[in-house]
Write an enzyme that holds these catalytic residues in place. Sequence first.
Site, mmCIF file in Angstrom:
data_model
loop_
_atom_site.group_PDB
_atom_site.id
_atom_site.type_symbol
_atom_site.label_atom_id
_atom_site.label_comp_id
_atom_site.label_asym_id
_atom_site.label_seq_id
_atom_site.Cartn_x
_atom_site.Cartn_y
_atom_site.Cartn_z
ATOM 1 N N ASP A 111 40.125 50.340 31.313
ATOM 2 C CA ASP A 111 39.938 50.464 32.761
ATOM 3 C C ASP A 111 39.043 51.675 33.048
ATOM 4 O O ASP A 111 38.850 52.543 32.185
ATOM 5 C CB ASP A 111 41.299 50.638 33.435
ATOM 6 N N GLU A 114 33.363 52.125 33.950
ATOM 7 C CA GLU A 114 31.999 51.872 34.446
ATOM 8 C C GLU A 114 30.972 52.924 33.993
ATOM 9 O O GLU A 114 29.808 52.520 33.830
ATOM 10 C CB GLU A 114 32.002 51.781 35.985
ATOM 11 N N ASP A 187 38.542 45.524 41.315
ATOM 12 C CA ASP A 187 39.454 45.763 42.441
ATOM 13 C C ASP A 187 39.046 44.956 43.663
ATOM 14 O O ASP A 187 38.152 45.355 44.418
ATOM 15 C CB ASP A 187 39.477 47.254 42.790
#
Length: 506
Positions: A111, A114, A187
């Site tokens: 997670d 990015e 998300d």
Amino acid sequence: MDYMEGFRCFTWSKSHFPEPHRMVQELKEDGFKTVVIIDPGIKIDHDYWVYQEGIKNDYFCRRADGPLYKGTVWPGLCHFPDYTREEVRTWWAGLFKGLIQETGVKGVWNDMNEPAVFEIGTFPNDVRHHYDGDPGSHRKAHNIYGMQMARATYEGVKNFSYPDRPFTITRSGYAGVQRFASGWTGDNIASWDHLWLANIQCQRLSISGMSFIGSDIGGFIKSPDGELYIRWLQLGIFHPFCRTHSSGDHGDQEPWSFGEPYTALARKFIELRYQLLPYMYSTFWQYTTQGTPMLRPLAFVDQTDPDCYHRMAEFCLGDNLLVCPITQPGVDGRILYLPQGNWYNFWTGLMEAGKREVWADAPLDKVPMFIKAGAVVPFYPVQQYVGELAAPQVALHVYYNQGTCVSELYEDGGEGYGYTEGNFLHKVFRTEGSLTLFTLTQERKGDGQDGYRYYAIFIHGLQTHTAKIIVDEQEVTWENVAATNLIFVSVPNDFTLLQVIPSPIV
């Protein structure tokens, strides 16, 4: 991340999870496979062993003028490994020994890769990366940072999961990340717009090479009502990666959280996914061996039909299953487009001709779902988790059509690498129909062994009354299940030819 000690990756909270190995083993006995989350942010803590190793070996990213980059994530101020260096990826892979080999965790979820930081969203552009010997700034490395983290995680999980196969998830990636991880769309929000978007995103990711994909069912941010949750679940069960997930800040979002009738409906569609697993697994095998996307927009299904080009809601899962989710509240059906061929409404059993729009009834207990005529679709019995039934019998749902159609069923151990040594079964089914004869043939490849002795075969849509059924030159008994166009017959798993002989027309 709440399992960690103060959000420190590769640790367990001593107060909340004092015996992680025992907990994971007890969950395993109940059919649960534990997956833990890992972030790239390593807490700046001089008493933290991962931080100490990263500092000692100079594994963390630096700013252009030399100092280590600091960014805030869940643990507070963190340093970040430079996964664009081979030696850093090797180090990172080795960190998974405790979680996977010693504790028994079955998979890892990457997670915030990015990469994400709280101050400005991601790294400043002047952060430097090794880039496997071709150094550059974060402007160059940003898009591949998450993929390189997923790559390092995959190598670690693969090494320490052996002889089982690895399972990893990533929130971020780049072209080629499908070699290392499954993924989800990030998300999203509990809204009808984001349900519509989830459908489009997953189709486009699939045809871009990333088939093992899904969305947060029900929405990550805010809370859905029961109707939105069920409609989202009706889409999500057809996505290779199927997961309900929410921030946890807006109330419960489990399949049973909305009361009746929604709990019963959630159970119905989750059970349908379990029944479709052999079909989905075969589609997955096609994807890994042939490169065909699992989720196929209509423009991919028939590139010769201009009417398919601008259809976005409808998609096929594999060769033979077409779905068109409901993405508006308060409706009981929708118009959809069927590509060329004939298609059976899964719920009614009625056949519709393709290359035209049709109306599909879809009250809340149904999702528009069609099966390609001529197809053979394998079904499992309902089970509560994969592996609950050691050798579930396969039912073959066969859909009559005039002409010829080929379908595939691929089976292997589900875990391990025996398939690389021939321990698999690749079954090719061919149907051929006319008004005077309907045949089903099976060709078997591979050295694997069936875990069951018989197929339960359901033949849908026969155009005439059946006089007899012959399997490998022997007449067998059969049942008329509900009407003249649906019959049931049990046949040996190694049959080669089934013939349906119609009654003479009087």
